[in-house]
Design an enzyme around this catalytic site. Sequence first.
Site, PDB file in Angstrom:
ATOM      1  N   ARG A 107     -28.084 -26.764   6.009  1.00  0.00           N
ATOM      2  CA  ARG A 107     -29.380 -26.021   6.411  1.00  0.00           C
ATOM      3  C   ARG A 107     -29.592 -24.809   5.768  1.00  0.00           C
ATOM      4  NH1 ARG A 107     -30.191 -25.495  12.483  1.00  0.00           N
ATOM      5  NH2 ARG A 107     -29.911 -27.933  12.176  1.00  0.00           N
ATOM      6  N   HIS A 152     -24.626 -24.956  10.112  1.00  0.00           N
ATOM      7  CA  HIS A 152     -25.276 -25.709   9.169  1.00  0.00           C
ATOM      8  C   HIS A 152     -25.204 -25.159   7.819  1.00  0.00           C
ATOM      9  CE1 HIS A 152     -26.548 -29.405  11.307  1.00  0.00           C
ATOM     10  NE2 HIS A 152     -26.725 -28.591  12.569  1.00  0.00           N
ATOM     11  N   ASP A 159     -25.784 -33.196  11.810  1.00  0.00           N
ATOM     12  CA  ASP A 159     -26.171 -33.914  13.040  1.00  0.00           C
ATOM     13  C   ASP A 159     -26.304 -35.178  12.882  1.00  0.00           C
ATOM     14  OD1 ASP A 159     -26.636 -31.031  14.211  1.00  0.00           O
ATOM     15  OD2 ASP A 159     -28.718 -30.966  13.427  1.00  0.00           O
ATOM     16  N   GLU A 241     -24.225 -30.160  22.172  1.00  0.00           N
ATOM     17  CA  GLU A 241     -25.201 -31.119  21.507  1.00  0.00           C
ATOM     18  C   GLU A 241     -24.432 -32.326  21.226  1.00  0.00           C
ATOM     19  OE1 GLU A 241     -26.693 -28.938  18.232  1.00  0.00           O
ATOM     20  OE2 GLU A 241     -27.920 -27.511  19.344  1.00  0.00           O
ATOM     21  N   HIS A 244     -24.101 -32.967  17.119  1.00  0.00           N
ATOM     22  CA  HIS A 244     -23.704 -32.057  16.395  1.00  0.00           C
ATOM     23  C   HIS A 244     -22.190 -31.691  16.001  1.00  0.00           C
ATOM     24  CE1 HIS A 244     -24.153 -27.311  14.990  1.00  0.00           C
ATOM     25  NE2 HIS A 244     -23.049 -27.462  15.093  1.00  0.00           N
TER      26      HIS A 244
END
Length: 268
Positions: A107, A152, A159, A241, A244
């Site tokens: 990301r 990320h 994810d 999460e 993740h």
Amino acid sequence: MPKLTTLLRALVLPLATLAAVTVSSAAPVQAHPEPKAPAQFVALRDVDPTIIQEMRYITPHNFTGAPVDGYRKAMCILTRPAAEGLHRVQQGLLRRGYSLKVYDCYRPQRAVDDFVAWAADLDATQMKAEFYPQVDKTRLFADGYIAAKSGHSRGSTMDLTVVPLPALPTRPYRPGEPLTPCYGPKAERFPDNSLDMGTGFDCFDTLAHTLDPRVTGVQHANRMLLMDAMQAQGFTNLPEEWWHYTLSSEPFPDTYFDFPVDRRSLTS
């Protein structure tokens, strides 16, 4: 005549200077070239084309309600060690009749900045009913759902979920369609071809905590299926999460990259 010549020169020279300035100011500004990924980054599809990719942030079906800055192509980019680790996870799951599916991988920092800007706009709540029904938007930073930096951006975090084979197609999200809570029963949530993990992806709710005691039975077993497969290949889960994971031996533990998600960002 000499006086006329002198007068013409006095007129022509300023005009020539003005023309030169005009042409110079109209010259195109050279844009800064986009940053490139280090050679250690690869497209996941080049390492394992069998892993399903449903890249959410290039679509409006995410908690912001719009495509996120920095996502140019619907593709998963990772460091090579992370991609090769996922390949090993996938090999084990395929033998059991399952496949991995990734929602997000590398990301860029500009995407994280986009999240931060969205979080500061308290009027942008069009996706609240699905992704954070019970969380006040003013609490997203304090509760840890949004941060100024993301693992990320280091390239070894992803994810993901587990999909039973054969994988059924999932329909695209239609902007403006009625939304349902991400923690509701699977049949009532936005359709996803994954195993039932108890919540949808990117659910801003404590039920998304991997070991939340309220998640039991098949839903808990499905989370453990993913966790056991990932941990066996050196990945660590973020407890808040279930989707993740980060490669424990990530090659860039302190570097946050900002090249766009695009095949052209890769140097190999």
